[in-house]
Design a protein around this motif. Structure first.
Motif, PDB file in Angstrom:
ATOM      1  N   MET A  30     -10.208  -3.522   6.378  1.00 27.42           N
ATOM      2  CA  MET A  30      -9.599  -4.578   7.185  1.00 27.42           C
ATOM      3  C   MET A  30      -8.568  -5.350   6.374  1.00 27.42           C
ATOM      4  SD  MET A  30     -11.712  -7.694   8.993  1.00 27.42           S
ATOM      5  CE  MET A  30     -10.968  -8.757  10.223  1.00 27.42           C
ATOM      6  N   SER A  31      -7.554  -5.873   7.065  1.00 33.72           N
ATOM      7  CA  SER A  31      -6.619  -6.794   6.426  1.00 33.72           C
ATOM      8  C   SER A  31      -6.325  -7.918   7.395  1.00 33.72           C
ATOM      9  CB  SER A  31      -5.313  -6.084   6.048  1.00 33.72           C
ATOM     10  OG  SER A  31      -4.646  -5.618   7.199  1.00 33.72           O
ATOM     11  N   GLY A  32      -6.069  -9.084   6.862  1.00 33.15           N
ATOM     12  CA  GLY A  32      -5.781 -10.221   7.728  1.00 33.15           C
ATOM     13  C   GLY A  32      -4.404 -10.132   8.351  1.00 33.15           C
ATOM     14  N   LYS A  33      -3.488  -9.412   7.694  1.00 32.25           N
ATOM     15  CA  LYS A  33      -2.129  -9.267   8.201  1.00 32.25           C
ATOM     16  C   LYS A  33      -1.630  -7.861   7.918  1.00 32.25           C
ATOM     17  CE  LYS A  33       1.383 -10.916   5.882  1.00 32.25           C
ATOM     18  NZ  LYS A  33       1.991  -9.674   5.347  1.00 32.25           N
ATOM     19  N   GLY A  34      -0.541  -7.493   8.590  1.00 28.21           N
ATOM     20  CA  GLY A  34       0.030  -6.180   8.369  1.00 28.21           C
ATOM     21  C   GLY A  34       0.892  -6.141   7.106  1.00 28.21           C
ATOM     22  N   GLY A  35       1.187  -4.923   6.657  1.00 29.08           N
ATOM     23  CA  GLY A  35       2.106  -4.763   5.545  1.00 29.08           C
ATOM     24  C   GLY A  35       1.502  -4.838   4.167  1.00 29.08           C
ATOM     25  N   VAL A  36       0.166  -4.863   4.061  1.00 27.97           N
ATOM     26  CA  VAL A  36      -0.454  -4.950   2.742  1.00 27.97           C
ATOM     27  C   VAL A  36      -0.979  -3.598   2.256  1.00 27.97           C
ATOM     28  CG1 VAL A  36      -1.057  -7.381   3.049  1.00 27.97           C
ATOM     29  CG2 VAL A  36      -2.719  -5.614   3.662  1.00 27.97           C
ATOM     30  N   GLY A  37      -0.812  -2.547   3.074  1.00 32.91           N
ATOM     31  CA  GLY A  37      -1.226  -1.213   2.636  1.00 32.91           C
ATOM     32  C   GLY A  37      -2.664  -0.868   2.946  1.00 32.91           C
ATOM     33  N   GLN A 167       0.757 -12.167  -2.198  1.00 31.29           N
ATOM     34  CA  GLN A 167       1.471 -13.224  -1.499  1.00 31.29           C
ATOM     35  C   GLN A 167       0.530 -14.309  -0.986  1.00 31.29           C
ATOM     36  OE1 GLN A 167       3.080 -10.012   0.964  1.00 31.29           O
ATOM     37  NE2 GLN A 167       5.033 -11.083   0.893  1.00 31.29           N
ATOM     38  N   ASP A 168       1.010 -15.565  -0.992  1.00 34.71           N
ATOM     39  CA  ASP A 168       0.215 -16.691  -0.500  1.00 34.71           C
ATOM     40  C   ASP A 168      -0.228 -16.471   0.942  1.00 34.71           C
ATOM     41  OD1 ASP A 168      -0.100 -18.416  -2.628  1.00 34.71           O
ATOM     42  OD2 ASP A 168       1.841 -19.369  -2.341  1.00 34.71           O
ATOM     43  N   GLU A 193      -6.886  -5.902  -4.097  1.00 40.18           N
ATOM     44  CA  GLU A 193      -5.516  -6.414  -4.077  1.00 40.18           C
ATOM     45  C   GLU A 193      -4.572  -5.239  -4.274  1.00 40.18           C
ATOM     46  OE1 GLU A 193      -3.851 -10.358  -5.756  1.00 40.18           O
ATOM     47  OE2 GLU A 193      -3.305  -8.830  -7.255  1.00 40.18           O
ATOM     48  N   ASN A 194      -3.778  -4.970  -3.261  1.00 36.99           N
ATOM     49  CA  ASN A 194      -2.832  -3.861  -3.304  1.00 36.99           C
ATOM     50  C   ASN A 194      -1.436  -4.373  -3.659  1.00 36.99           C
ATOM     51  OD1 ASN A 194      -2.045  -1.157  -2.977  1.00 36.99           O
ATOM     52  ND2 ASN A 194      -1.452  -1.488  -0.856  1.00 36.99           N
ATOM     53  N   MET A 195      -0.588  -3.498  -4.161  1.00 39.77           N
ATOM     54  CA  MET A 195       0.801  -3.842  -4.528  1.00 39.77           C
ATOM     55  C   MET A 195       0.838  -5.025  -5.491  1.00 39.77           C
ATOM     56  SD  MET A 195       2.736  -3.202  -0.881  1.00 39.77           S
ATOM     57  CE  MET A 195       1.873  -4.513  -0.015  1.00 39.77           C
ATOM     58  N   SER A 196      -0.114  -5.055  -6.409  1.00 44.21           N
ATOM     59  CA  SER A 196      -0.258  -6.189  -7.310  1.00 44.21           C
ATOM     60  C   SER A 196       0.905  -6.298  -8.294  1.00 44.21           C
ATOM     61  CB  SER A 196      -1.583  -6.085  -8.073  1.00 44.21           C
ATOM     62  OG  SER A 196      -1.802  -7.227  -8.849  1.00 44.21           O
ATOM     63  N   TYR A 197       1.418  -5.160  -8.708  1.00 42.75           N
ATOM     64  CA  TYR A 197       2.536  -5.143  -9.658  1.00 42.75           C
ATOM     65  C   TYR A 197       3.177  -3.766  -9.641  1.00 42.75           C
ATOM     66  CZ  TYR A 197      -0.880  -2.690 -12.574  1.00 42.75           C
ATOM     67  OH  TYR A 197      -1.815  -1.791 -13.041  1.00 42.75           O
ATOM     68  N   ARG A 205       6.804  -2.391 -18.789  1.00 41.97           N
ATOM     69  CA  ARG A 205       6.447  -3.776 -18.472  1.00 41.97           C
ATOM     70  C   ARG A 205       5.944  -3.880 -17.035  1.00 41.97           C
ATOM     71  NH1 ARG A 205      10.846  -8.666 -17.797  1.00 41.97           N
ATOM     72  NH2 ARG A 205       9.372 -10.311 -17.207  1.00 41.97           N
ATOM     73  N   GLU A 206       4.938  -4.715 -16.803  1.00 44.55           N
ATOM     74  CA  GLU A 206       4.422  -4.954 -15.461  1.00 44.55           C
ATOM     75  C   GLU A 206       5.292  -5.989 -14.752  1.00 44.55           C
ATOM     76  OE1 GLU A 206       0.297  -5.933 -15.460  1.00 44.55           O
ATOM     77  OE2 GLU A 206      -0.333  -3.993 -16.278  1.00 44.55           O
ATOM     78  N   LEU A 207       5.806  -5.625 -13.592  1.00 39.80           N
ATOM     79  CA  LEU A 207       6.673  -6.495 -12.816  1.00 39.80           C
ATOM     80  C   LEU A 207       5.906  -7.032 -11.610  1.00 39.80           C
ATOM     81  CD1 LEU A 207       9.808  -4.141 -12.810  1.00 39.80           C
ATOM     82  CD2 LEU A 207       9.275  -5.978 -14.425  1.00 39.80           C
ATOM     83  N   ARG A 208       5.784  -8.346 -11.531  1.00 39.40           N
ATOM     84  CA  ARG A 208       5.038  -8.985 -10.435  1.00 39.40           C
ATOM     85  C   ARG A 208       6.001  -9.274  -9.285  1.00 39.40           C
ATOM     86  NH1 ARG A 208      -0.440  -8.350 -11.570  1.00 39.40           N
ATOM     87  NH2 ARG A 208      -0.566  -8.162 -13.837  1.00 39.40           N
ATOM     88  N   ILE A 209       6.277  -8.250  -8.496  1.00 38.95           N
ATOM     89  CA  ILE A 209       7.286  -8.329  -7.445  1.00 38.95           C
ATOM     90  C   ILE A 209       6.918  -9.357  -6.380  1.00 38.95           C
ATOM     91  CG2 ILE A 209       8.435  -7.014  -5.625  1.00 38.95           C
ATOM     92  CD1 ILE A 209       8.137  -4.549  -7.421  1.00 38.95           C
ATOM     93  N   PHE A 210       5.649  -9.429  -6.019  1.00 43.73           N
ATOM     94  CA  PHE A 210       5.198 -10.364  -4.985  1.00 43.73           C
ATOM     95  C   PHE A 210       4.553 -11.616  -5.572  1.00 43.73           C
ATOM     96  CE2 PHE A 210       5.010  -6.171  -2.822  1.00 43.73           C
ATOM     97  CZ  PHE A 210       5.998  -6.424  -1.878  1.00 43.73           C
ATOM     98  N   GLY A 211       4.850 -11.892  -6.828  1.00 39.17           N
ATOM     99  CA  GLY A 211       4.281 -13.063  -7.473  1.00 39.17           C
ATOM    100  C   GLY A 211       3.027 -12.718  -8.259  1.00 39.17           C
TER     101      GLY A 211
END
Length: 274
Positions: A30-37, A167-168, A193-197, A205-211
């Motif tokens: 389950m996910s609370g919103k779409g787009g999180v994979g 994302q917040d 947590e998906n798409m974490s970095y 280097r780890e890039l935190r694209i979504f914060g």
């Protein structure tokens, strides 16, 4: 507003499964919103469990946005016989049932209202001959609407796994999903947590694209177990687009036997029912 809350918390009888089915564990993703994979995580989990030798099925409950067949490269229609539908199998033997496999064209839209969507998911439980499965994974649509509610009330779930991103906004709706599960007395087995970095291919280097990651903070605040953190991987995206998710090997924490230990399923002996 109060009427909706009362409706969602009332006890509902679980519907009976097909008499030919023997399914040990049913887990909803389950996910609370779409787009999180969420669908990607469902697919990864199915592949990881299959590599461990478990028999796995995926019930694609995301009726209006079904993409499970696409990432597995499955186009074969389910076979119909007197006892129901036989779901097609992937290369690893993962049994898959999705509305997209019943449509004339895979890009045909499903323009249905809530009750019809929920009824279709029920039929995927009662009218599909899954046979003997160690795990049936239910890929839910995002949010806390009709279909997630129907699944939680009607199908005997062992629990849910919640997928989020850093994302917040995603974190906020994760808490909504956790509260919904609590209202319906469905165990939350953990969160991913998906798409974490992303990892820079040049310097590593780890890039935190979504914060920055908020996984540990959310786990601490909610008391939900953090199952893992998964990065963005272009190879994974490419394989999913080609329908070859089963070829993916990196970052698949679900292939590790320790994953089931975190869900307390490791003590279930082979052949033991629910």
């Amino acid at each position: 507003m109060s009427g909706g809350t009362a409706c969602s918390t009332k006890n509902s009888e679980k519907i009976k499964e097909n008499e030919l089915n023997r399914i040990k564990h049913v887990i909803a993703i389950m996910s609370g919103k779409g787009g999180v994979g969420k669908t990607s995580i469902t697919g990864l989990m199915a592949v990881g469990l299959a590599h461990q030798g478990y028999s796995v099925g995926i019930l694609d409950g995301d009726i209006t946005g079904p993409s499970i067949p696409k990432i597995f490269g499955i186009k074969k229609k389910p076979e119909s016989f007197e006892f129901g539908f036989l779901p097609p199998e992937s290369l690893l033997g993962i049994r898959i049932m999705s509305l997209n496999l019943l449509l004339p064209k895979e890009d045909d839209p499903v323009v249905w209202r809530g009750p019809l969507l929920a009824g279709t998911v029920k039929q995927f439980w009662t009218d599909v001959v899954w046979g003997d499965l160690d795990f049936l994974l239910v890929d839910l649509p995002p949010g806390t609407g009709d279909v997630p509610l129907t699944v939680m009330q009607s199908i005997p779930l062992d629990g849910i796994i919640i997928v989020s991103s850093p994302q917040d906004l995603a974190v906020m709706v994760v808490k909504k999903a956790i509260k919904m599960a609590g209202m319906l007395k469905i165990p939350v087995l953990g969160m991913v947590e998906n798409m974490s970095y992303a990892v820079c291919p040049h310097c590593g280097r780890e890039l935190r694209i979504f914060g920055p990651s908020r996984a540990e903070k959310v786990a601490s605040e909610t008391g939900v177990k953090l199952l893992g953190i998964i990065p963005i991987d272009p190879e994974f995206v490419e394989l999913c687009d080609k329908g070859q998710i089963e070829r993916y090997r990196n970052y698949n924490m679900f292939s590790d036997k320790a994953f089931l230990e975190t869900l307390n399923f490791s003590n279930k002996k082979e052949g033991e029912g629910q």
